[in-house]
Design an enzyme around this catalytic site. Structure first.
Site, PDB file in Angstrom:
ATOM      1  CG  ASN A  14      -2.207  -0.747   0.970  1.00 25.12           C
ATOM      2  OD1 ASN A  14      -3.095  -0.278   0.268  1.00 25.12           O
ATOM      3  ND2 ASN A  14      -2.290  -1.958   1.516  1.00 25.12           N
ATOM      4  NE  ARG A  58       5.773  -3.322  20.566  1.00 23.86           N
ATOM      5  CZ  ARG A  58       4.516  -3.481  20.174  1.00 23.86           C
ATOM      6  NH1 ARG A  58       3.548  -2.850  20.789  1.00 23.86           N
ATOM      7  NH2 ARG A  58       4.208  -4.273  19.181  1.00 23.86           N
ATOM      8  CG  HIS A 104      -9.601  -2.770   9.896  1.00 21.93           C
ATOM      9  ND1 HIS A 104      -8.661  -3.212  10.806  1.00 21.93           N
ATOM     10  CD2 HIS A 104     -10.550  -3.720   9.853  1.00 21.93           C
ATOM     11  CE1 HIS A 104      -9.041  -4.371  11.297  1.00 21.93           C
ATOM     12  NE2 HIS A 104     -10.190  -4.711  10.745  1.00 21.93           N
TER      13      HIS A 104
HETATM   14  C1  GAR Z   1      -3.186  -4.200   4.465  1.00 21.31           C
HETATM   15  O1  GAR Z   1      -4.133  -5.126   3.998  1.00 21.31           O
HETATM   16  C2  GAR Z   1      -3.798  -3.312   5.529  1.00 21.31           C
HETATM   17  O2  GAR Z   1      -5.162  -3.071   5.338  1.00 21.31           O
HETATM   18  C3  GAR Z   1      -3.588  -4.143   6.761  1.00 21.31           C
HETATM   19  O3  GAR Z   1      -2.310  -4.694   6.618  1.00 21.31           O
HETATM   20  C4  GAR Z   1      -2.064  -4.913   5.220  1.00 21.31           C
HETATM   21  C5  GAR Z   1      -0.694  -4.360   4.887  1.00 21.31           C
HETATM   22  O4  GAR Z   1      -0.284  -4.747   3.616  1.00 21.31           O
HETATM   23  N1  GAR Z   1      -3.712  -3.334   7.955  1.00 21.31           N
HETATM   24  C6  GAR Z   1      -4.189  -3.810   9.103  1.00 21.31           C
HETATM   25  O5  GAR Z   1      -4.536  -4.957   9.269  1.00 21.31           O
HETATM   26  C7  GAR Z   1      -4.281  -2.764  10.233  1.00 21.31           C
HETATM   27  N2  GAR Z   1      -5.132  -3.238  11.283  1.00 21.31           N
HETATM   28  P1  GAR Z   1       0.906  -3.993   2.887  1.00 21.31           P
HETATM   29  O6  GAR Z   1       2.085  -3.928   3.884  1.00 21.31           O
HETATM   30  O7  GAR Z   1       1.264  -4.848   1.705  1.00 21.31           O
HETATM   31  O8  GAR Z   1       0.432  -2.635   2.491  1.00 21.31           O
END
Ligand code: GAR
EC number: 2.1.2.2
Length: 189
Positions: A14, A58, A104
């Site tokens: 993303n 963290r 999310h």
């Molecule tokens: C994405 O699907 C995002 O929506 C999710 O982690 C993934 C990251 O993918 N976020 C969560 O679950 C937050 N609670 P990426 O590192 O390939 O973008």
């Protein structure tokens, strides 16, 4: 020019998609990426696009001061969480009120809260026998996944879909919508 800071903990697909979307923009720039993990894909993905990335522990994210200093250095107008797995500190919430958004990978308020991230979410959707899933883009407040919802989009979940198959559908929605929603949110800042 409005500056976006992306927070990411993982692969960073993303983050890369958002960075590519704004790479030719004259009004929005992905200025910096912050992560709590140095061994994850997001760094190479954004560094290849000329965007610097930094790692904080963290404890530093919780305490806030060094993170705030980095955000000030890059004059961040908006913080975009893209697969960021740490809780956002009170210091950050105070410094960027209404200026931190998250994506999310499900239709909140379903399948949200502590421990619900990444594949855990898609596994929960399949285990529940849900007929649809999707994405929720929302403001961050002091509780996990409870800030005001800005945007949702849905996809169908078939009885034969594995969690991986749901993840693929949800990722498609994320790539299609998150950059546009960021653009709209920035117009109000
Ligand atoms: C994405 O699907 C995002 O929506 C999710 O982690 C993934 C990251 O993918 N976020 C969560 O679950 C937050 N609670 P990426 O590192 O390939 O973008």
């Amino acid at each position: 020019m409005k500056n976006v800071a992306i927070f990411a903990s993982g692969s960073g697909t993303n983050a890369e998609n958002i960075a590519r979307y704004f790479s030719k923009s004259e009004t929005v720039k992905v200025a910096v990426v912050l992560s709590n993990n140095k061994n994850v894909g997001v760094h190479a993905r954004v560094n290849n696009l000329g965007i610097p990335s930094f790692v904080f522990s963290r404890e530093e994210f919780v305490e806030g001061t060094p993170v705030l200093a980095k955000l000030a250095e890059y004059q961040a107008d908006l913080i975009v969480l893209a697969g960021f797995m740490n809780k956002i500190s009170d210091a950050l919430l105070k410094a960027y009120p209404g200026k931190i958004i998250n994506i999310h990978p499900a239709l909140l308020p379903k399948h949200g809260g502590k421990g619900m991230y990444g594949m855990h979410v898609h596994e929960a959707v399949v285990a529940a026998g849900d007929k649809e899933s999707g994405i929720t883009i929302h403001y961050i407040n002091e509780n996990y996944d409870e800030g005001d919802i800005i945007f949702q989009a849905k996809c169908e979940v078939l009885p034969t879909d594995s969690p991986d198959a749901v993840a693929t559908k949800v990722h498609k929605l994320e790539y299609a919508h998150y950059p546009h929603v960021i653009e709209e949110v920035l117009k109000k800042i």
